[in-house]
Structures are given as C-alpha cells and as structure tokens.
Motif scaffolding. Structure first.
Motif, PDB file in Angstrom:
ATOM      1  N   GLY A  55      -0.340  -8.174  -2.627  1.00 27.00           N
ATOM      2  CA  GLY A  55       0.104  -6.920  -2.997  1.00 27.00           C
ATOM      3  C   GLY A  55      -0.819  -6.122  -3.799  1.00 27.00           C
ATOM      4  O   GLY A  55      -1.258  -5.074  -3.719  1.00 27.00           O
ATOM      5  N   GLY A  56      -0.809  -6.695  -5.021  1.00 23.95           N
ATOM      6  CA  GLY A  56      -1.609  -6.091  -6.262  1.00 23.95           C
ATOM      7  C   GLY A  56      -3.191  -6.264  -6.078  1.00 23.95           C
ATOM      8  O   GLY A  56      -3.970  -5.370  -6.409  1.00 23.95           O
ATOM      9  N   THR A  57      -3.561  -7.633  -5.925  1.00 26.12           N
ATOM     10  CA  THR A  57      -5.037  -7.705  -5.591  1.00 26.12           C
ATOM     11  C   THR A  57      -5.489  -7.663  -4.388  1.00 26.12           C
ATOM     12  O   THR A  57      -6.590  -6.879  -4.166  1.00 26.12           O
ATOM     13  N   GLY A  58      -4.992  -8.120  -3.286  1.00 24.37           N
ATOM     14  CA  GLY A  58      -5.472  -8.158  -1.826  1.00 24.37           C
ATOM     15  C   GLY A  58      -5.385  -6.794  -1.459  1.00 24.37           C
ATOM     16  O   GLY A  58      -6.066  -6.668  -0.257  1.00 24.37           O
ATOM     17  N   ILE A  59      -4.482  -6.024  -1.521  1.00 18.36           N
ATOM     18  CA  ILE A  59      -4.210  -4.608  -0.972  1.00 18.36           C
ATOM     19  C   ILE A  59      -4.333  -3.646  -1.948  1.00 18.36           C
ATOM     20  O   ILE A  59      -5.585  -2.782  -1.821  1.00 18.36           O
ATOM     21  N   TRP A  60      -3.823  -3.484  -3.112  1.00 20.23           N
ATOM     22  CA  TRP A  60      -4.162  -2.261  -3.900  1.00 20.23           C
ATOM     23  C   TRP A  60      -5.357  -2.235  -4.499  1.00 20.23           C
ATOM     24  O   TRP A  60      -6.014  -1.032  -4.444  1.00 20.23           O
ATOM     25  N   THR A  61      -5.878  -3.334  -5.023  1.00 19.53           N
ATOM     26  CA  THR A  61      -7.167  -3.284  -6.063  1.00 19.53           C
ATOM     27  C   THR A  61      -8.239  -2.954  -4.810  1.00 19.53           C
ATOM     28  O   THR A  61      -9.265  -2.583  -5.128  1.00 19.53           O
ATOM     29  N   MET A  62      -8.155  -3.656  -3.554  1.00 25.74           N
ATOM     30  CA  MET A  62      -9.006  -3.588  -2.596  1.00 25.74           C
ATOM     31  C   MET A  62      -9.214  -1.856  -2.176  1.00 25.74           C
ATOM     32  O   MET A  62     -10.250  -1.493  -2.137  1.00 25.74           O
ATOM     33  N   HIS A  63      -7.763  -1.390  -2.239  1.00 21.01           N
ATOM     34  CA  HIS A  63      -7.765   0.010  -1.894  1.00 21.01           C
ATOM     35  C   HIS A  63      -8.475   1.006  -2.878  1.00 21.01           C
ATOM     36  O   HIS A  63      -9.503   1.684  -2.705  1.00 21.01           O
ATOM     37  N   PHE A  64      -8.257   0.455  -4.227  1.00 21.73           N
ATOM     38  CA  PHE A  64      -8.771   1.366  -5.499  1.00 21.73           C
ATOM     39  C   PHE A  64     -10.392   0.925  -5.394  1.00 21.73           C
ATOM     40  O   PHE A  64     -11.058   2.076  -5.465  1.00 21.73           O
ATOM     41  N   ILE A  65     -10.798  -0.135  -5.115  1.00 14.34           N
ATOM     42  CA  ILE A  65     -12.476  -0.399  -5.208  1.00 14.34           C
ATOM     43  C   ILE A  65     -13.090   0.285  -4.081  1.00 14.34           C
ATOM     44  O   ILE A  65     -14.250   0.918  -4.261  1.00 14.34           O
ATOM     45  N   ALA A  66     -12.405   0.490  -3.010  1.00 15.50           N
ATOM     46  CA  ALA A  66     -13.306   0.986  -1.949  1.00 15.50           C
ATOM     47  C   ALA A  66     -13.238   2.710  -2.151  1.00 15.50           C
ATOM     48  O   ALA A  66     -13.870   3.316  -1.822  1.00 15.50           O
ATOM     49  N   MET A  67     -12.131   2.943  -2.945  1.00 17.71           N
ATOM     50  CA  MET A  67     -11.980   4.473  -3.278  1.00 17.71           C
ATOM     51  C   MET A  67     -13.122   4.961  -3.951  1.00 17.71           C
ATOM     52  O   MET A  67     -13.510   6.183  -4.278  1.00 17.71           O
ATOM     53  N   MET A  68     -13.592   4.055  -4.933  1.00 23.56           N
ATOM     54  CA  MET A  68     -14.712   4.218  -5.752  1.00 23.56           C
ATOM     55  C   MET A  68     -16.072   4.807  -5.103  1.00 23.56           C
ATOM     56  O   MET A  68     -16.997   5.260  -5.562  1.00 23.56           O
ATOM     57  N   GLY A  69     -16.190   4.320  -3.728  1.00 21.11           N
ATOM     58  CA  GLY A  69     -17.333   4.874  -2.896  1.00 21.11           C
ATOM     59  C   GLY A  69     -17.006   6.094  -2.260  1.00 21.11           C
ATOM     60  O   GLY A  69     -17.832   6.535  -1.363  1.00 21.11           O
ATOM     61  N   PHE A  70     -15.602   6.582  -2.442  1.00 22.99           N
ATOM     62  CA  PHE A  70     -15.495   8.074  -1.690  1.00 22.99           C
ATOM     63  C   PHE A  70     -16.092   8.987  -2.508  1.00 22.99           C
ATOM     64  O   PHE A  70     -15.566   9.039  -3.799  1.00 22.99           O
ATOM     65  N   ALA A  71     -16.654  10.009  -1.873  1.00 22.97           N
ATOM     66  CA  ALA A  71     -17.142  11.138  -2.501  1.00 22.97           C
ATOM     67  C   ALA A  71     -16.974  12.303  -1.558  1.00 22.97           C
ATOM     68  O   ALA A  71     -16.906  12.358  -0.307  1.00 22.97           O
ATOM     69  N   VAL A  72     -16.770  13.531  -2.071  1.00 24.57           N
ATOM     70  CA  VAL A  72     -16.808  14.841  -1.374  1.00 24.57           C
ATOM     71  C   VAL A  72     -17.790  15.885  -2.011  1.00 24.57           C
ATOM     72  O   VAL A  72     -17.594  16.007  -3.148  1.00 24.57           O
ATOM     73  N   HIS A  73     -18.666  16.106  -1.226  1.00 28.86           N
ATOM     74  CA  HIS A  73     -19.904  17.029  -1.728  1.00 28.86           C
ATOM     75  C   HIS A  73     -19.193  18.452  -1.932  1.00 28.86           C
ATOM     76  O   HIS A  73     -18.491  18.913  -1.148  1.00 28.86           O
ATOM     77  N   GLY A  74     -19.529  18.941  -3.367  1.00 28.05           N
ATOM     78  CA  GLY A  74     -19.064  20.244  -3.658  1.00 28.05           C
ATOM     79  C   GLY A  74     -17.685  20.164  -4.610  1.00 28.05           C
ATOM     80  O   GLY A  74     -17.567  21.255  -5.138  1.00 28.05           O
ATOM     81  N   THR A  75     -17.293  19.050  -4.822  1.00 25.60           N
ATOM     82  CA  THR A  75     -16.094  19.302  -5.756  1.00 25.60           C
ATOM     83  C   THR A  75     -16.177  17.561  -6.486  1.00 25.60           C
ATOM     84  O   THR A  75     -16.665  16.725  -5.748  1.00 25.60           O
ATOM     85  N   ALA A  76     -15.589  17.665  -7.729  1.00 29.40           N
ATOM     86  CA  ALA A  76     -15.294  16.461  -8.358  1.00 29.40           C
ATOM     87  C   ALA A  76     -13.986  15.919  -7.970  1.00 29.40           C
ATOM     88  O   ALA A  76     -13.021  16.648  -7.155  1.00 29.40           O
ATOM     89  N   ILE A  77     -13.588  14.596  -8.044  1.00 33.32           N
ATOM     90  CA  ILE A  77     -12.421  14.095  -7.613  1.00 33.32           C
ATOM     91  C   ILE A  77     -11.812  13.384  -8.897  1.00 33.32           C
ATOM     92  O   ILE A  77     -12.327  12.527  -9.745  1.00 33.32           O
ATOM     93  N   ARG A  78     -10.578  13.748  -9.053  1.00 32.70           N
ATOM     94  CA  ARG A  78      -9.788  13.264 -10.267  1.00 32.70           C
ATOM     95  C   ARG A  78      -8.439  12.565  -9.548  1.00 32.70           C
ATOM     96  O   ARG A  78      -8.118  12.785  -8.530  1.00 32.70           O
ATOM     97  N   TYR A  79      -7.862  11.511 -10.397  1.00 28.15           N
ATOM     98  CA  TYR A  79      -6.529  10.837 -10.091  1.00 28.15           C
ATOM     99  C   TYR A  79      -5.243  11.090 -10.818  1.00 28.15           C
ATOM    100  O   TYR A  79      -5.537  11.066 -12.010  1.00 28.15           O
ATOM    101  N   ASP A  80      -4.499  11.538 -10.125  1.00 29.97           N
ATOM    102  CA  ASP A  80      -2.983  11.658 -10.704  1.00 29.97           C
ATOM    103  C   ASP A  80      -2.593  10.183 -11.192  1.00 29.97           C
ATOM    104  O   ASP A  80      -2.299   9.285 -10.200  1.00 29.97           O
ATOM    105  N   VAL A  81      -2.379   9.893 -12.302  1.00 26.94           N
ATOM    106  CA  VAL A  81      -2.147   8.543 -13.057  1.00 26.94           C
ATOM    107  C   VAL A  81      -0.654   8.160 -12.507  1.00 26.94           C
ATOM    108  O   VAL A  81      -0.883   6.837 -11.877  1.00 26.94           O
ATOM    109  N   PRO A  82       0.214   8.781 -12.576  1.00 29.07           N
ATOM    110  CA  PRO A  82       1.391   8.368 -12.213  1.00 29.07           C
ATOM    111  C   PRO A  82       1.707   7.870 -10.513  1.00 29.07           C
ATOM    112  O   PRO A  82       2.218   6.886 -10.350  1.00 29.07           O
ATOM    113  N   LEU A  83       0.953   8.936  -9.908  1.00 30.04           N
ATOM    114  CA  LEU A  83       0.979   8.409  -8.348  1.00 30.04           C
ATOM    115  C   LEU A  83       0.152   7.393  -7.977  1.00 30.04           C
ATOM    116  O   LEU A  83       0.398   6.343  -7.225  1.00 30.04           O
ATOM    117  N   THR A  84      -0.964   7.017  -8.836  1.00 30.09           N
ATOM    118  CA  THR A  84      -1.704   6.041  -8.668  1.00 30.09           C
ATOM    119  C   THR A  84      -1.020   4.796  -8.911  1.00 30.09           C
ATOM    120  O   THR A  84      -1.111   3.648  -8.301  1.00 30.09           O
TER     121      THR A  84
END
Length: 284
Positions: A55-84
């Motif tokens: 759950g921690g490494t195989g799923i959530w960490t995979m999710h977060f690393i994949a999200m590092m490559g996610f971008a939206v042109h025209g706006t910055a992305i920030r993360y809500d720490v408690p939700l994350t």
C-alpha cells in the motif's frame, strides 16, 4: 490542444513509477509468504509489513512519483499536504484490511472477492483523493466512463494481488507476480489520470499548498528506511524453507501425539525418528 501533459519528463516518471510499484509488490508478497508459515499471532506482524510495502510503496509512492510527471500548461500545481498524507494512510489501511480478510477466510471466494472489492475501492479512493489534493488555477472535471474503468481495474488488480498472497511462493514466482501487479497498479493510475480534463482560468488565482519537489526528499528517505527495515526483517528471520521444515516437523509431532501416525510394532519393525525416517532394523 489539451492543457494537460502526463509525461512532462518523458518516460522517466512512468518507468520509475512502475519499478517502484513492482519492488513494493514483490516485498509485500515475500512478507505474505512468510505470514502463511507462522502462527496467527506472528502473521499479524508480517501482514502489517506487507500492507506497508504494497500500500505504501507499491501503490501510493508509485502514484506520487507518476504525479511528478504531471503538468498543466498555464498554471502551477501545488499539493494540499493533509489530503496527500491522508491518501497514503488510506492506501495502507485498505491493503491491510484486504490482507487480514483473506488471511481469515483463506481461499473461500466470498472472502477473496470481498477483500478485492474493499481494497480496490479503497485504492481508487486513494487515487482520486490524491488528485483532489492538487491545487491549481483551473477547473477540473472527469470522464465518468474512464473513472468507472479505473475503479474496475483497481478492483481486479486488488483481487489478483490478494490471490497472489495466498498462493504464490518462491523467488521466481513472486518476482513474476510482482511484475504483473506493477502493470495493474500503474495501468489503473494512468487510466484515472486520463479521465481528467482541465480548463485553465483566464485570470490567475492564488495557489496554496506545497510544491511537488517539497515531497521528494521525505518520500525518498521514508521509502529507503521502510524498505531497509522490512528487508532486514526478512533477512534476519528464518528462511521460507526453514519455516516449511519446522512446520512439517510440528505437524508430524502433533500427529504422533494424536496417535494418527502409530509407530510400527512387531519383530523386525524399523525404528523411526520424529520425521518418520527409519533408523535401522529393530533388535528382537
């Protein structure tokens, strides 16, 4: 042209995410294989470690690393720490719930499919909570069909993973199963990501939260410490072969005590040890 870029760093983030998912899955399967060979009380610790690994490494960490490559042109992305952080806790808790459920029910279909549904829905919830943790100056919407497909993939992947925890043993089989689990988990993630549509606001809005890079150092340190701790626990504990031999010995000993394996009697009957191995002809 879409404002979304799922591969801002090319294939780097999806490949690394897949490797991390497979490694976490493999470690979790190694831990569950030990849990099958020990007492119910001891198995709780192995299953808890497996929940953290999967759950921690195989799923959530995979999710977060994949999200590092996610971008939206025209706006910055920030993360809500408690939700994350909450999404990480959900991933570990739902995997633990599924593991303990199938541990209780064995291979009975009701427990297996129930555990798969519970874990899969929880993993999908973790994924979309993690996406909801993204703050940006844009309006976000989702394609219902792709969302439903990602949930079905999550349930199927969770059910398959739980079945693996019941049946798979041996390094080669566990490695192959982990590769399959990695494909399923990353496939679910990117299906869910492609369900998202983003419309950037014409007027920029203030964005609160932490930058993605702010998570990287604690995530890397945390993964390294947890992985090393679980690996050390595996290395310092008896091997799977030793546990199987000990279990077989205890089973034979219990059968002898119950009288189900009666020692041979009579003239010329061989004397046997506790393992049932002849020691030589008896002296009449």
């Amino acid at each position: 042209m879409s404002a979304i870029d799922h591969y801002a760093y090319g294939l780097l983030t999806p490949v690394v995410a897949y490797v991390i998912s497979s490694v976490g899955s493999m470690l979790g399967l190694l831990l569950t294989s030990r849990a099958r060979l020990v007492s119910a009380k001891e198995s709780r610790y192995w299953l808890t470690g497996a929940a953290v690994a999967i759950g921690g490494t195989g799923i959530w960490t995979m999710h977060f690393i994949a999200m590092m490559g996610f971008a939206v042109h025209g706006t910055a992305i920030r993360y809500d720490v408690p939700l994350t952080v909450g999404s990480a806790i959900i991933a570990i808790v739902v995997v633990a719930a599924g593991l303990f459920l199938v541990r209780q029910g064995g291979e009975r279909p009701g427990f297996l499919f129930g555990g798969g549904a519970l874990t899969g829905l929880g993993v999908a919830g973790m994924h979309y909570l993690g996406m909801a943790a993204m703050n940006m100056s844009a309006h976000v919407s989702y394609d219902p069909l792709l969302v439903a497909a990602s949930v079905l993939i999550a349930v199927a992947a969770a059910t398959t993973a739980l079945w693996f925890t019941l049946r798979v043993h041996g390094a080669l089989r566990i490695g192959g199963a982990a590769l399959v689990m990695g494909v399923a988990v990353t496939g679910m993630h990117f299906t869910g990501m492609h369900a998202m549509a983003v419309e950037v606001h014409q007027e920029p809005m203030p964005i609160t939260g932490a930058r993605p890079i702010d998570f990287m150092l604690p995530v890397i340190v945390g993964i390294s410490m947890i992985t090393m701790g679980l690996l050390l626990a595996l290395l310092l504990s008896p091997s799977e072969r030793e546990l199987r031999r000990e279990r077989e010995f205890l089973d034979r000993l219990q059968r002898r005590r119950d009288g189900s394996v009666a020692p041979a009697t009579g003239e010329g009957a061989p004397e046997v040890d506790l393992f049932g191995t002849p020691r030589g002809p008896a002296i009449s």
